[in-house]
Enzyme design. Structure first.
Site, PDB file in Angstrom:
ATOM      1  N   ASN A   3       0.965  -1.280  -0.037  1.00 47.96           N
ATOM      2  CA  ASN A   3      -0.052   0.106   0.272  1.00 47.96           C
ATOM      3  C   ASN A   3       1.069   1.267   0.061  1.00 47.96           C
ATOM      4  O   ASN A   3       2.100   1.200   0.497  1.00 47.96           O
ATOM      5  CB  ASN A   3      -0.927  -0.068   1.114  1.00 47.96           C
ATOM      6  CG  ASN A   3      -1.591   1.186   1.384  1.00 47.96           C
ATOM      7  OD1 ASN A   3      -2.316   1.703   0.406  1.00 47.96           O
ATOM      8  ND2 ASN A   3      -1.890   1.858   2.616  1.00 47.96           N
ATOM      9  N   HIS A  27       1.158   5.110   1.424  1.00 50.67           N
ATOM     10  CA  HIS A  27       0.252   5.895   2.360  1.00 50.67           C
ATOM     11  C   HIS A  27       0.702   7.074   2.547  1.00 50.67           C
ATOM     12  O   HIS A  27       2.068   7.450   2.523  1.00 50.67           O
ATOM     13  CB  HIS A  27       0.345   5.129   3.916  1.00 50.67           C
ATOM     14  CG  HIS A  27      -0.214   6.083   4.918  1.00 50.67           C
ATOM     15  ND1 HIS A  27      -1.582   5.802   5.079  1.00 50.67           N
ATOM     16  CD2 HIS A  27       0.101   6.853   5.876  1.00 50.67           C
ATOM     17  CE1 HIS A  27      -1.949   6.595   6.206  1.00 50.67           C
ATOM     18  NE2 HIS A  27      -0.774   7.283   6.548  1.00 50.67           N
ATOM     19  N   SER A  54       4.892   6.664   2.374  1.00 52.56           N
ATOM     20  CA  SER A  54       5.523   5.510   2.589  1.00 52.56           C
ATOM     21  C   SER A  54       4.935   4.376   1.728  1.00 52.56           C
ATOM     22  O   SER A  54       3.630   4.299   1.727  1.00 52.56           O
ATOM     23  CB  SER A  54       5.475   5.029   3.915  1.00 52.56           C
ATOM     24  OG  SER A  54       5.745   6.062   4.885  1.00 52.56           O
ATOM     25  N   ASP A  59      -2.139   0.590   8.452  1.00 49.70           N
ATOM     26  CA  ASP A  59      -0.962   1.070   8.031  1.00 49.70           C
ATOM     27  C   ASP A  59       0.403   0.718   8.949  1.00 49.70           C
ATOM     28  O   ASP A  59       1.356   1.444   9.089  1.00 49.70           O
ATOM     29  CB  ASP A  59      -1.183   2.606   8.161  1.00 49.70           C
ATOM     30  CG  ASP A  59      -1.999   3.186   7.180  1.00 49.70           C
ATOM     31  OD1 ASP A  59      -2.338   2.371   6.178  1.00 49.70           O
ATOM     32  OD2 ASP A  59      -2.708   3.978   7.729  1.00 49.70           O
TER      33      ASP A  59
END
Ligand code: GAR
Length: 184
Positions: free
Chosen positions: A103, A105, A132, A141
């Site tokens: 992912n 972020h 990130s 996260d």
């Protein structure tokens, strides 16, 4: 043979576009969304990419995720890249793809998990913000950080002006980190 990547998004999909434009070490096998009218889906379709949408509205979460999972498997996806996918994946879904979901972020994790990252960074008086790319685990996260990019916070920044600067950094960072990740 190239690793097959599936991208999940919910909105405009600018990170998805950056991943598509830079695809050499990986193939984009599917672009999928929880939002049938997501701008990113229309763009992917125009580019001739395989797309899949499934709204979660009115069906149990497990059923929604099973549909997404089946489409990803059907497309031969090996790695999932979340790109502005604004829905929490269940523990069961994450477990099925353990270590194979990444992912992007918009903060320098572990700072500012969750939403409103830019407003929180400005409010805290930080001098730098950034983005990130991390492995997705059941903790929001919270998985291993694979790469980060920093951008300055300048006097007069608003959450929107900062978000635009961070987004440019996202577009440089994400393709690079994904290419490294698929070589692992
Ligand atoms: C990006 O800034 C991404 O980092 C963020 O949403 C935006 C999506 O933009 N993701 C999150 O906040 C995930 N929690 P895009 O649709 O243009 O790629």
């Amino acid at each position: 043979m190239s690793v097959k990547v599936g991208i999940l998004l919910s909105g405009r999909g600018s990170n998805m576009m950056a991943l598509v434009e830079a695809a050499r070490d990986y193939d984009i096998a599917l672009v999928a969304s929880d939002k049938p009218d997501a701008a990113g889906i229309a763009w992917a379709r125009e580019r001739g990419l395989a797309t899949f949408t499934q709204s979660p509205k009115g069906i149990p979460k497990a059923e929604y995720e099973a549909a997404i999972h089946a489409a990803l498997v059907e497309a031969g996806v090996e790695i999932i890249a979340l790109a502005g996918y604004m829905r929490l994946l269940s523990e069961a879904f994450v477990a099925r793809w353990a270590g194979r979901i990444i992912n992007i972020h918009p903060s320098l994790l572990p700072k500012y998990k969750g939403l409103d990252t830019h407003a929180r960074a400005i409010e805290a008086g930080d001098a730098v913000a950034g983005c990130s790319v991390h492995i997705v685990t059941e903790e929001l996260d919270g998985g291993e950080v694979l790469g980060q990019a920093e951008v300055p916070i300048v006097p007069g920044d608003t959450p929107d002006s900062l978000a635009a600067r961070v987004l440019e950094a996202e577009h440089r960072l994400y393709p690079h980190v994904l290419a490294e990740f698929v070589r692992r």
